[in-house]
Design a protein around this motif. Structure first.
Motif, mmCIF file in Angstrom:
data_model
loop_
_atom_site.group_PDB
_atom_site.id
_atom_site.type_symbol
_atom_site.label_atom_id
_atom_site.label_comp_id
_atom_site.label_asym_id
_atom_site.label_seq_id
_atom_site.Cartn_x
_atom_site.Cartn_y
_atom_site.Cartn_z
ATOM 1 N N UNK A 158 5.474 -0.241 -9.573
ATOM 2 C CA UNK A 158 4.980 -1.505 -9.012
ATOM 3 C C UNK A 158 4.258 -1.274 -7.691
ATOM 4 N N UNK A 159 4.812 -0.398 -6.852
ATOM 5 C CA UNK A 159 4.154 -0.059 -5.583
ATOM 6 C C UNK A 159 2.838 0.661 -5.858
ATOM 7 N N UNK A 160 2.842 1.573 -6.821
ATOM 8 C CA UNK A 160 1.634 2.328 -7.158
ATOM 9 C C UNK A 160 0.501 1.401 -7.605
ATOM 10 N N UNK A 161 0.822 0.364 -8.345
ATOM 11 C CA UNK A 161 -0.207 -0.575 -8.813
ATOM 12 C C UNK A 161 -0.882 -1.268 -7.636
ATOM 13 N N UNK A 211 -1.155 -12.028 6.344
ATOM 14 C CA UNK A 211 -1.521 -10.707 6.845
ATOM 15 C C UNK A 211 -2.398 -9.975 5.825
ATOM 16 N N UNK A 212 -3.701 -9.823 6.098
ATOM 17 C CA UNK A 212 -4.614 -9.216 5.123
ATOM 18 C C UNK A 212 -4.271 -7.778 4.737
ATOM 19 N N UNK A 213 -3.636 -7.043 5.647
ATOM 20 C CA UNK A 213 -3.333 -5.641 5.361
ATOM 21 C C UNK A 213 -1.937 -5.440 4.786
ATOM 22 N N UNK A 214 -1.207 -6.526 4.553
ATOM 23 C CA UNK A 214 0.169 -6.434 4.037
ATOM 24 C C UNK A 214 0.267 -7.002 2.623
ATOM 25 N N UNK A 215 1.155 -6.401 1.843
ATOM 26 C CA UNK A 215 1.473 -6.922 0.512
ATOM 27 C C UNK A 215 2.978 -6.824 0.292
ATOM 28 N N UNK A 216 3.459 -7.713 -0.554
ATOM 29 C CA UNK A 216 4.878 -7.742 -0.895
ATOM 30 C C UNK A 216 5.024 -7.339 -2.353
ATOM 31 N N UNK A 217 5.781 -6.292 -2.592
ATOM 32 C CA UNK A 217 5.906 -5.793 -3.955
ATOM 33 C C UNK A 217 6.935 -6.601 -4.730
ATOM 34 N N UNK A 218 6.623 -6.829 -5.978
ATOM 35 C CA UNK A 218 7.534 -7.518 -6.890
ATOM 36 C C UNK A 218 7.714 -6.630 -8.114
ATOM 37 N N UNK A 220 12.115 3.867 -11.004
ATOM 38 C CA UNK A 220 10.870 4.073 -11.740
ATOM 39 C C UNK A 220 10.032 2.792 -11.759
ATOM 40 N N UNK A 221 10.675 1.666 -12.062
ATOM 41 C CA UNK A 221 9.962 0.388 -12.082
ATOM 42 C C UNK A 221 9.409 0.055 -10.693
ATOM 43 N N UNK A 268 9.638 9.999 -5.359
ATOM 44 C CA UNK A 268 9.171 10.790 -6.492
ATOM 45 C C UNK A 268 8.473 9.959 -7.543
ATOM 46 N N UNK A 269 9.028 8.788 -7.832
ATOM 47 C CA UNK A 269 8.425 7.917 -8.843
ATOM 48 C C UNK A 269 7.063 7.408 -8.383
ATOM 49 N N UNK A 270 6.955 7.086 -7.100
ATOM 50 C CA UNK A 270 5.691 6.607 -6.563
ATOM 51 C C UNK A 270 4.622 7.696 -6.600
ATOM 52 N N UNK A 271 4.968 8.880 -6.115
ATOM 53 C CA UNK A 271 4.001 9.972 -6.086
ATOM 54 C C UNK A 271 3.582 10.355 -7.501
ATOM 55 N N UNK A 272 4.530 10.363 -8.422
ATOM 56 C CA UNK A 272 4.227 10.679 -9.815
ATOM 57 C C UNK A 272 3.225 9.694 -10.402
#
Length: 238
Positions: A225-228, A190-197, A220-221, A70-74
């Motif tokens: 962070x994933x949304x960014x 991996x160019x198509x991968x990212x690690x969220x912090x 929420x945080x 929900x937080x990501x979609x929002x």
């Protein structure tokens, strides 16, 4: 190797403490609410799949709107029209996340977000074996869902989890850090991968009442962070 040696030497203590933890911490339900849908006023279509364990399932939040999905979609819906799906279950290891993904029909997703690792840390799994499972999962997602962007999550700092007694807390925290080091090094290739912090130290006051899962504030945080990461890669796409 070091963690396996420590496990051999201190295994009986960890077994007793693990049994205590399983009995003492409250068993929280997964967040209620829909696990798929469409949302957003943005003109750009975006297909998002969330996979994982109890954290992905929203344990520690009452509703999916308060949880990661929900937080990501929002956070995304102002810029994108999001079609999303959540596949997650409490207790899932990385290998079980893979198995659950393969049960899902083949279709295209632009982005896949993965939460898996805490349950691997609590098992007698080495960092090398866990990384191998993560690599197999990632490669399978590429072929099964034709995804172009895979976001993986660091294992949280288990050495500060209030529900875990020492020395078990120290051991699991140390093991989680070793897992993260392996994952970070590989993701960088991996160019198509990212690690969220999520950023900053984990605020234990914002964890769920069980002292083991995120609470709504942390979700929420995390979602933001994933949304960014998604916005940075997809804003100028198409």
């Amino acid at each position: 190797m070091l963690h396996q040696l420590i496990l051999v030497l201190m295994g009986p203590i960890f077994w007793v403490q693990g049994k205590y933890v399983r009995k003492s911490i409250p068993c929280l339900n997964e967040a209620q609410g829909p696990r798929h849908g469409q949302s957003g006023q943005g003109k750009k279509p975006l297909r998002v799949l969330l996979l994982g364990d109890s954290a992905a399932a929203g344990v520690g939040a009452e509703s999916q709107s308060q949880a990661l999905s929900g937080q990501l979609i929002s956070a995304l819906e102002k810029q994108f029209h999001v079609e999303w799906q959540l596949i997650a279950k409490t207790g899932f290891t990385t290998k079980q996340v893979l198995q659950s993904a393969l049960l899902h029909p083949k279709q295209m997703y632009d982005v896949v977000v993965i939460s898996a690792g805490v349950n691997d840390v609590t098992k007698p799994t080495s960092a090398a074996k866990w990384l191998q499972h993560q690599q197999i999962l990632t490669n399978t997602l590429r072929s099964h869902f034709s995804c172009q962007h895979i976001i993986l999550n660091e294992i949280p700092p288990m050495e500060v989890f209030p529900s875990l007694p020492h020395p078990l807390r120290w051991y699991l925290g140390s093991k989680a850090k070793a897992f993260n080091r392996k994952l970070t090094k590989w993701v960088d290739t991996q160019p198509d991968c990212e690690l969220v912090n999520i950023g900053g130290p984990l605020d234990v006051d914002h964890m769920a009442v069980d002292g083991f899962h995120p609470g709504p504030r942390i979700y929420q945080q995390w979602g933001q962070a994933v949304a960014k990461l998604i916005e940075a890669r997809w804003s100028s796409h198409r």
